[in-house]
Design a protein around this motif. Structure first.
Motif, short mmCIF file in Angstrom:
data_model
loop_
_atom_site.label_atom_id
_atom_site.label_comp_id
_atom_site.label_asym_id
_atom_site.label_seq_id
_atom_site.Cartn_x
_atom_site.Cartn_y
_atom_site.Cartn_z
N UNK A 234 33.39 38.16 46.77
CA UNK A 234 34.83 38.45 46.74
C UNK A 234 35.37 38.59 48.16
N UNK A 235 34.62 39.30 49.00
CA UNK A 235 35.09 39.52 50.37
C UNK A 235 35.21 38.21 51.15
N UNK A 236 34.37 37.25 50.80
CA UNK A 236 34.44 36.01 51.58
C UNK A 236 35.65 35.15 51.19
N UNK A 237 36.34 35.50 50.10
CA UNK A 237 37.59 34.77 49.80
C UNK A 237 38.81 35.70 49.92
N UNK A 238 38.58 36.86 50.52
CA UNK A 238 39.64 37.88 50.57
C UNK A 238 40.97 37.34 51.12
N UNK A 239 40.88 36.52 52.18
CA UNK A 239 42.13 36.06 52.81
C UNK A 239 42.88 35.03 51.96
N UNK A 240 42.27 34.61 50.85
CA UNK A 240 42.97 33.68 49.95
C UNK A 240 43.62 34.40 48.77
N UNK A 241 43.46 35.72 48.74
CA UNK A 241 43.95 36.48 47.58
C UNK A 241 45.04 37.47 48.00
N UNK A 242 45.96 37.72 47.10
CA UNK A 242 46.91 38.81 47.36
C UNK A 242 46.11 40.12 47.31
N UNK A 243 46.64 41.16 47.97
CA UNK A 243 45.87 42.41 47.98
C UNK A 243 45.77 42.96 46.56
N UNK A 244 46.77 42.67 45.74
CA UNK A 244 46.72 43.16 44.37
C UNK A 244 45.55 42.51 43.60
N UNK A 245 45.46 41.20 43.68
CA UNK A 245 44.38 40.51 42.95
C UNK A 245 43.02 40.93 43.52
N UNK A 246 42.95 41.07 44.83
CA UNK A 246 41.70 41.51 45.46
C UNK A 246 41.27 42.87 44.90
N UNK A 247 42.21 43.82 44.86
CA UNK A 247 41.88 45.16 44.36
C UNK A 247 41.42 45.14 42.92
N UNK A 248 42.12 44.36 42.09
CA UNK A 248 41.73 44.28 40.67
C UNK A 248 40.29 43.77 40.55
N UNK A 249 40.00 42.72 41.31
CA UNK A 249 38.66 42.12 41.20
C UNK A 249 37.59 43.06 41.76
N UNK A 250 37.92 43.73 42.88
CA UNK A 250 36.93 44.65 43.47
C UNK A 250 36.62 45.77 42.48
N UNK A 251 37.66 46.27 41.84
CA UNK A 251 37.42 47.32 40.83
C UNK A 251 36.41 46.82 39.78
N UNK A 252 36.64 45.62 39.25
CA UNK A 252 35.78 45.12 38.16
C UNK A 252 34.34 44.99 38.64
N UNK A 253 34.17 44.45 39.84
CA UNK A 253 32.81 44.25 40.37
C UNK A 253 32.12 45.61 40.57
N UNK A 254 32.86 46.57 41.10
CA UNK A 254 32.27 47.89 41.33
C UNK A 254 31.99 48.62 40.02
N UNK A 255 32.90 48.47 39.08
CA UNK A 255 32.72 49.17 37.79
C UNK A 255 31.48 48.62 37.07
N UNK A 256 31.33 47.32 37.16
CA UNK A 256 30.16 46.70 36.53
C UNK A 256 28.87 47.27 37.12
N UNK A 257 28.88 47.47 38.42
CA UNK A 257 27.72 48.05 39.12
C UNK A 257 27.50 49.49 38.64
#
Ligand code: GLA
Length: 395
Positions: A255-278
């Protein structure tokens, strides 16, 4: 089991239809951890609980079917040939949706009389709607010998939720209603529906649900927007990492390697999902080691993600989790379910439950002018026919 509730529903049925009904006990669910991960093909950790929708039904000699909601005191008359013309809204969407789904399978569904009621609070994040959908499909399956398999029952209910109620839900609620097991939570991998039962026997602790009594309806909430944001994030990740099938399988590094292609909102949503899964994986480990304190920390971390990154919490939910955090007897707490209202789930030392309830009652009411409700729930079996009311026994 709620004997009083069952007797009441059964009595109302006999009064209205002068027959003995087949009775289905359809439980609600808690989710220990793993929120908004199901529709991302990630991990969830739900369990069926001892709060139920009770469905009572029998075949009808009429050329239409009748459904009655005991709690709403409303009828719905169903003509299979005119489903589209029926007046929809609220609970009726679920009923019409599952009937449409069964008819679509081509199985020999006949007319029926059905009533339902229960003690799962509505809109509280405890899956009253999945309990109703599955309860009806499960009951009709038994009554008419339709031979629907558990995955077929589940999919009919999920389709009703998507197409009739308008919520693009995942599989968690319907799955846990069908597969619950007393004393166990279900560690479910939503990518292939493989699952393990993990015994949950918190001898010194109690799961306590606190209902904000802020009612939410997911179909009107930004639930579907969250799903869309996850889809956008995944599409961007897949451009660089085509093998990543879902957010449930993505890593924070990807996710971090495509961070600059995402809005901060979409980035946050995705980071939450990845962390929650962990966090679900870490929770499994903690619970298998009987490390309730570690599990509690993961609950608080989950809430933080839901509130700050996924933004599905509310001030009322944050306040309740804040009170839990301040209290040394509470090991962990977080909002539960889709969000925008509903309950928090708290893991608390058994001998402090009453004291904590009193404190929360007072402070919550003072702050929001609303009375919270409290449920000390137990983990129970999944959906079943109430013993003695099987098809062979009623007609
Ligand atoms: C609702 C949906 C579930 C799940 C949760 C959030 O309960 O019905 O499928 O997405 O929200 O975890």
């Amino acid at each position: 089991m709620s004997e009083e509730l069952i007797k009441n529903i059964s009595d109302v049925f006999e009064e209205k239809f002068s027959r003995k009904p087949l009775i289905v006990l359809s439980p609600g669910r808690i989710n220990l951890i793993g929120e908004h991960t199901d529709y991302n093909n990630g991990l969830v950790f739900p369990a069926a609980i001892d709060k139920y929708i009770v469905v009572a039904l029998s075949k009808s000699d009429n050329d239409f079917s009748t459904v009655y909601s005991v709690d709403f005191e409303e009828y719905l008359k169903i003509d299979f040939n005119n489903l589209n013309k029926l007046h929809k809204g609220g609970w009726k969407n679920y009923v019409i949706g599952v009937v449409a789904g069964i008819l679509e399978t081509g199985k020999p569904l006949g007319n029926f009389d059905l009533i339902f009621g229960g003690d799962i609070p509505i809109g509280a994040g405890m899956s009253s709607s999945a309990a109703l959908e599955n309860g009806i499909v499960f009951g009709l399956n038994e009554l008419f010998g339709l031979n629907l398999t558990p995955p077929e029952i589940m999919n009919i209910s999920i389709d009703a939720e998507h197409n009739f109620a308008g919520t693009e839900c995942g599989v968690m609620d319907q799955f846990s209603n069908l597969h619950g097991k007393e004393g166990n939570a279900i560690l479910l991998d939503c990518s292939d529906l493989s699952y393990d039962y993990i015994p949950i026997i918190p001898e010194d602790y109690q799961f306590l649900l606190i209902n904000t009594n802020v009612k939410r309806q997911l179909s009107n909430s930004p639930y579907n927007q969250r799903k869309k944001a996850c889809k956008t994030g995944l599409e961007t990740i897949r451009k660089q990492f085509p093998k990543v099938e879902s957010l449930g399988k993505a890593t924070a590094t990807q996710l971090n390697s495509v961070k600059n292609k995402l809005s901060s909102e979409v980035y946050n949503r995705c980071m939450y999902v990845i962390e929650e899964n962990e966090r679900v994986k870490l929770s499994k480990e903690a619970l298998q080691n009987n490390d309730w304190h570690r599990f509690g920390e993961l609950l608080f971390a989950s809430h933080r993600g839901l509130s700050e990154l996924y933004e599905v919490s509310l001030p009322e939910l944050d306040f309740l989790v804040g009170l839990a955090k301040e209290d040394p007897a509470v090991l962990g707490a977080r909002m539960m379910g889709g969000g925008f209202g509903g309950c928090t789930i708290n893991l608390i030392e058994k001998n402090s439950v009453n004291r904590f309830i009193e404190k929360v009652q007072e402070e919550y009411q003072l702050k929001f002018g609303l009375r919270p409700d409290f449920y000390e729930i137990n983990i129970t079996d999944g959906i079943k026919i109430y013993p003695g009311t099987q098809r062979k026994n009623i007609k």
